[in-house]
Design a protein around this motif. Structure first.
Motif, PDB file in Angstrom:
ATOM      1  N   GLY A 228       0.822  -1.023  -0.222  1.00  0.00           N
ATOM      2  CA  GLY A 228      -0.162  -0.030  -0.061  1.00  0.00           C
ATOM      3  C   GLY A 228       0.830   1.248   0.172  1.00  0.00           C
ATOM      4  O   GLY A 228       0.750   2.168  -0.759  1.00  0.00           O
ATOM      5  N   THR A 229       1.869   1.228   0.536  1.00  0.00           N
ATOM      6  CA  THR A 229       2.782   2.422   0.888  1.00  0.00           C
ATOM      7  C   THR A 229       3.449   2.741  -0.338  1.00  0.00           C
ATOM      8  O   THR A 229       3.538   4.044  -0.988  1.00  0.00           O
ATOM      9  N   LEU A 230       4.001   1.708  -1.292  1.00  0.00           N
ATOM     10  CA  LEU A 230       4.728   1.646  -2.487  1.00  0.00           C
ATOM     11  C   LEU A 230       3.590   2.371  -3.556  1.00  0.00           C
ATOM     12  O   LEU A 230       4.032   2.729  -4.592  1.00  0.00           O
ATOM     13  N   ASN A 231       2.398   2.176  -3.328  1.00  0.00           N
ATOM     14  CA  ASN A 231       1.340   2.549  -4.506  1.00  0.00           C
ATOM     15  C   ASN A 231       0.999   4.182  -4.226  1.00  0.00           C
ATOM     16  O   ASN A 231       0.306   4.549  -5.047  1.00  0.00           O
ATOM     17  N   LEU A 232       1.732   4.424  -3.115  1.00  0.00           N
ATOM     18  CA  LEU A 232       1.214   6.382  -3.013  1.00  0.00           C
ATOM     19  C   LEU A 232       2.097   6.723  -3.975  1.00  0.00           C
ATOM     20  O   LEU A 232       3.224   6.730  -4.189  1.00  0.00           O
ATOM     21  N   GLN A 233       1.156   7.802  -4.482  1.00  0.00           N
ATOM     22  CA  GLN A 233       1.767   8.803  -5.376  1.00  0.00           C
ATOM     23  C   GLN A 233       2.355   9.759  -4.852  1.00  0.00           C
ATOM     24  O   GLN A 233       1.664  10.571  -4.042  1.00  0.00           O
ATOM     25  N   ILE A 234       3.514  10.219  -5.001  1.00  0.00           N
ATOM     26  CA  ILE A 234       4.346  11.161  -4.371  1.00  0.00           C
ATOM     27  C   ILE A 234       4.743  12.254  -5.585  1.00  0.00           C
ATOM     28  O   ILE A 234       5.214  12.136  -6.714  1.00  0.00           O
ATOM     29  N   GLY A 235       4.528  13.624  -5.007  1.00  0.00           N
ATOM     30  CA  GLY A 235       4.797  14.429  -5.976  1.00  0.00           C
ATOM     31  C   GLY A 235       4.289  15.985  -5.771  1.00  0.00           C
ATOM     32  O   GLY A 235       3.996  16.275  -4.612  1.00  0.00           O
ATOM     33  N   ASP A 236       3.925  16.385  -6.827  1.00  0.00           N
ATOM     34  CA  ASP A 236       3.300  17.675  -6.920  1.00  0.00           C
ATOM     35  C   ASP A 236       2.016  17.923  -6.159  1.00  0.00           C
ATOM     36  O   ASP A 236       1.181  17.047  -6.555  1.00  0.00           O
ATOM     37  N   PRO A 237       1.840  18.505  -5.060  1.00  0.00           N
ATOM     38  CA  PRO A 237       0.579  18.632  -4.254  1.00  0.00           C
ATOM     39  C   PRO A 237      -0.616  19.158  -4.876  1.00  0.00           C
ATOM     40  O   PRO A 237      -1.703  18.939  -4.635  1.00  0.00           O
ATOM     41  N   MET A 238      -0.324  20.012  -5.965  1.00  0.00           N
ATOM     42  CA  MET A 238      -1.544  20.411  -6.766  1.00  0.00           C
ATOM     43  C   MET A 238      -2.131  19.535  -7.662  1.00  0.00           C
ATOM     44  O   MET A 238      -3.226  19.853  -8.265  1.00  0.00           O
ATOM     45  N   ASP A 239      -1.471  18.277  -7.857  1.00  0.00           N
ATOM     46  CA  ASP A 239      -2.026  17.369  -8.858  1.00  0.00           C
ATOM     47  C   ASP A 239      -3.136  16.644  -8.072  1.00  0.00           C
ATOM     48  O   ASP A 239      -2.728  16.050  -7.022  1.00  0.00           O
ATOM     49  N   PRO A 240      -4.243  16.526  -8.729  1.00  0.00           N
ATOM     50  CA  PRO A 240      -5.406  15.980  -7.767  1.00  0.00           C
ATOM     51  C   PRO A 240      -5.082  14.470  -7.549  1.00  0.00           C
ATOM     52  O   PRO A 240      -5.782  13.873  -6.537  1.00  0.00           O
ATOM     53  N   GLU A 241      -3.920  13.862  -8.061  1.00  0.00           N
ATOM     54  CA  GLU A 241      -3.889  12.447  -7.985  1.00  0.00           C
ATOM     55  C   GLU A 241      -2.815  12.307  -6.870  1.00  0.00           C
ATOM     56  O   GLU A 241      -2.609  11.006  -6.511  1.00  0.00           O
ATOM     57  N   THR A 242      -2.109  13.183  -6.554  1.00  0.00           N
ATOM     58  CA  THR A 242      -1.011  12.995  -5.590  1.00  0.00           C
ATOM     59  C   THR A 242      -1.600  12.860  -4.225  1.00  0.00           C
ATOM     60  O   THR A 242      -2.271  13.363  -3.633  1.00  0.00           O
ATOM     61  N   ASP A 243      -0.824  11.566  -3.547  1.00  0.00           N
ATOM     62  CA  ASP A 243      -1.144  11.288  -2.103  1.00  0.00           C
ATOM     63  C   ASP A 243      -0.250  11.991  -1.325  1.00  0.00           C
ATOM     64  O   ASP A 243      -0.173  12.244   0.048  1.00  0.00           O
ATOM     65  N   ILE A 244       1.195  12.037  -1.433  1.00  0.00           N
ATOM     66  CA  ILE A 244       2.236  12.646  -0.748  1.00  0.00           C
ATOM     67  C   ILE A 244       2.717  13.854  -1.362  1.00  0.00           C
ATOM     68  O   ILE A 244       3.703  13.797  -2.231  1.00  0.00           O
ATOM     69  N   GLY A 245       2.596  14.915  -0.709  1.00  0.00           N
ATOM     70  CA  GLY A 245       3.245  16.158  -1.158  1.00  0.00           C
ATOM     71  C   GLY A 245       4.697  16.433   0.068  1.00  0.00           C
ATOM     72  O   GLY A 245       4.966  15.728   0.517  1.00  0.00           O
ATOM     73  N   PRO A 246       4.909  17.615  -0.023  1.00  0.00           N
ATOM     74  CA  PRO A 246       6.060  17.878   0.702  1.00  0.00           C
ATOM     75  C   PRO A 246       5.859  18.173   2.375  1.00  0.00           C
ATOM     76  O   PRO A 246       4.710  18.018   2.486  1.00  0.00           O
ATOM     77  N   MET A 247       6.896  17.904   2.792  1.00  0.00           N
ATOM     78  CA  MET A 247       6.698  18.555   4.522  1.00  0.00           C
ATOM     79  C   MET A 247       6.686  19.965   4.514  1.00  0.00           C
ATOM     80  O   MET A 247       7.228  20.725   3.658  1.00  0.00           O
TER      81      MET A 247
END
Ligand SMILES: O=CCCCC(=O)O
Length: 455
Positions: free
Chosen positions: A286-305
């Motif tokens: 489940g963790t590896l399936n998280l999408q990391i990246g631009d928080p403005m992208d509606p698909e992103t799960d993990i944005g910056p700290m």
């Protein structure tokens, strides 16, 4: 002119410089709030409720715009920033619908109508609030504080000055009289010094333990009421008869929502050994399936700290765990990109002496620890300075309820994860805080409960 920089955590760049209020301006705001209170407390509850409803409507209409502001200023992914605003709207509706009932005087005992309990507002509540849920943290206190006839002065986190100012604008747009809700742009030291001011009658604080302790000392010294909502290191307990698929499916967002920067997130995964391998495998997937990246992208799960300082603390906690023998099943860590990107980390083979178990991990790091028995799971869950929330997983309801009743926390999710709701009291025990927010219990924290005896 002194300013606070609003920084976009995705780029690390300054978005805008926000002018701080001078001492003189702050004094005027205090005076204004005390004057406004004298009128506001006398307004009819139905009039106040109408304004709460207006506020909810504005939030709902503009949730995209406010979500974008949250994402820009603190990096929360849009997928979660917009629901944060919608959740605030629902909470304002809740207090608009229930404040009248909560304010109704009660007879002291059945049939003894000449001895009544009245609920009366206290006055100016100083709210000191953190950046991680820039709208929710402020509004979850403001809704019931204002519904009861109090007024509020906000000192928001210096990381989110634009959200702080926008919230004040929404109150004015909704029709609240000037002075009912005011945002001060000041630093933490200045805000603490306001606790001693006569105009301030109570303090609602959310944040870290050290700052909370300081607020409590000052409030107690000045004989002011306070409510503290502090950190947590919530256990997420998987008993040997749990539905592992569901536990892993819910465990992933419970840990990684808001890039792990949530007080009530699952922070210690305690799994009975029969299910440890299966749970770990599914949790990692489940963790590896998280999408990391631009928080403005509606698909992103993990944005910056939010900031580099927070990443440094997290890096130290992970380094400590690995040096003591934890295995990084998902190594994650700081990403080579602009801004403050930290990829999720999953650690197994965790032991209780590691910082990831003894301290709060405020970022995307999931430690998994194995236990042999239910008793050991309970003992380990309670072996923490914190006591905010907990989650218990078992397919046998009575067993889950028995474990839930043993946990030293302010909230327990049975086969679910913890999140605040308007109708449930929210707060912790031990170093997670004092008092409650939300529900009638939170509402009454800032009311003078007056006994009236009529002869
Ligand atoms: O950090 C604590 C606030 C949690 C808000 C939420 O889960 O909606």
């Amino acid at each position: 002119m002194t300013t606070i920089s609003s920084i976009n955590p995705t780029t690390g760049k300054v978005i805008s410089e926000v002018e701080m209020h001078t001492d003189e301006q702050v004094s005027r705001m205090l005076k204004k709030s005390a004057e406004t209170f004298r009128e506001w407390k006398r307004t009819d509850v139905s009039e106040r409720n109408e304004l709460l409803k207006n506020f909810a409507e504005i939030l709902r209409k503009n949730k995209g715009k406010y979500g974008k502001l949250i994402t820009t200023e603190m990096g929360k992914v849009m997928k979660q920033a917009v629901p944060e605003v919608a959740k605030c709207a629902a909470m304002f509706d809740y207090f608009a619908d229930n404040a009248e009932k909560m304010l109704e005087p009660e007879p002291a005992e059945e049939g003894a109508c000449d001895q009544m309990i009245h609920y009366e507002p206290m006055g100016t509540v100083l709210a000191i609030k953190p950046w991680n849920f820039p709208f929710w943290q402020v509004l979850s206190a403001a809704a019931h504080v204002l519904a009861g006839g109090n007024v509020m002065l906000l000192k928001h986190s210096s990381y989110v000055p634009l959200c702080a100012l926008e919230i004040e604008n929404i109150f004015l747009e909704a029709g609240f009289p000037e002075g009912v809700f005011q945002t001060m742009i000041v630093d933490g030291k200045n805000a603490s010094s306001l606790i001693s001011r006569d105009e301030v009658k109570a303090v609602s604080f959310t944040g870290g333990y050290d700052a909370g302790q300081k607020v409590a000392e000052l409030a107690a010294h000045n004989m002011k009421k306070f409510v503290l909502e502090l950190g947590g290191s919530d256990p997420f307990i998987i008993l040997d008869d749990a539905n592992v698929d569901m536990a892993a499916k819910v465990g992933v967002p419970s840990r990684f929502i808001n890039t792990g920067q949530t007080c009530i997130a699952a922070k210690r995964f305690i799994v009975m050994e029969e299910l440890a391998e299966e749970f770990t495998e599914k949790f990692v997937e489940g963790t590896l399936n998280l999408q990391i990246g631009d928080p403005m992208d509606p698909e992103t799960d993990i944005g910056p700290m939010v900031r580099n300082e927070q990443m440094l603390v997290l890096e130290d906690q992970v380094k400590d765990a690995i040096s003591k023998g934890a295995q990084p099943l998902v190594p994650g860590g700081r990403m080579a990109s602009q801004g403050f990107m930290y990829s999720p980390t999953v650690l197994s083979g965790v032991t209780r002496d590691m910082k990831v178990m003894t301290e709060e991990t405020f970022g995307p790091v999931a430690p998994i620890i194995t236990v042999k028995t239910e008793e050991e799971a309970i003992e380990l869950a309670n072996d923490s300075e914190f006591g905010l929330g907990a989650s218990v997983w078992s397919q046998e309801r009575d067993r889950a309820m028995r474990v839930a009743s043993e946990l030293e926390t302010g909230m327990v999710g049975v086969n679910s994860f913890c999140t605040p709701q308007a109708c449930l009291p929210f707060g912790g025990v031990k170093k997670s805080g004092m008092g409650r927010e939300l529900s009638k219990h939170g509402f009454l924290e800032f009311m003078n409960i007056k006994s009236v005896k009529i002869m």
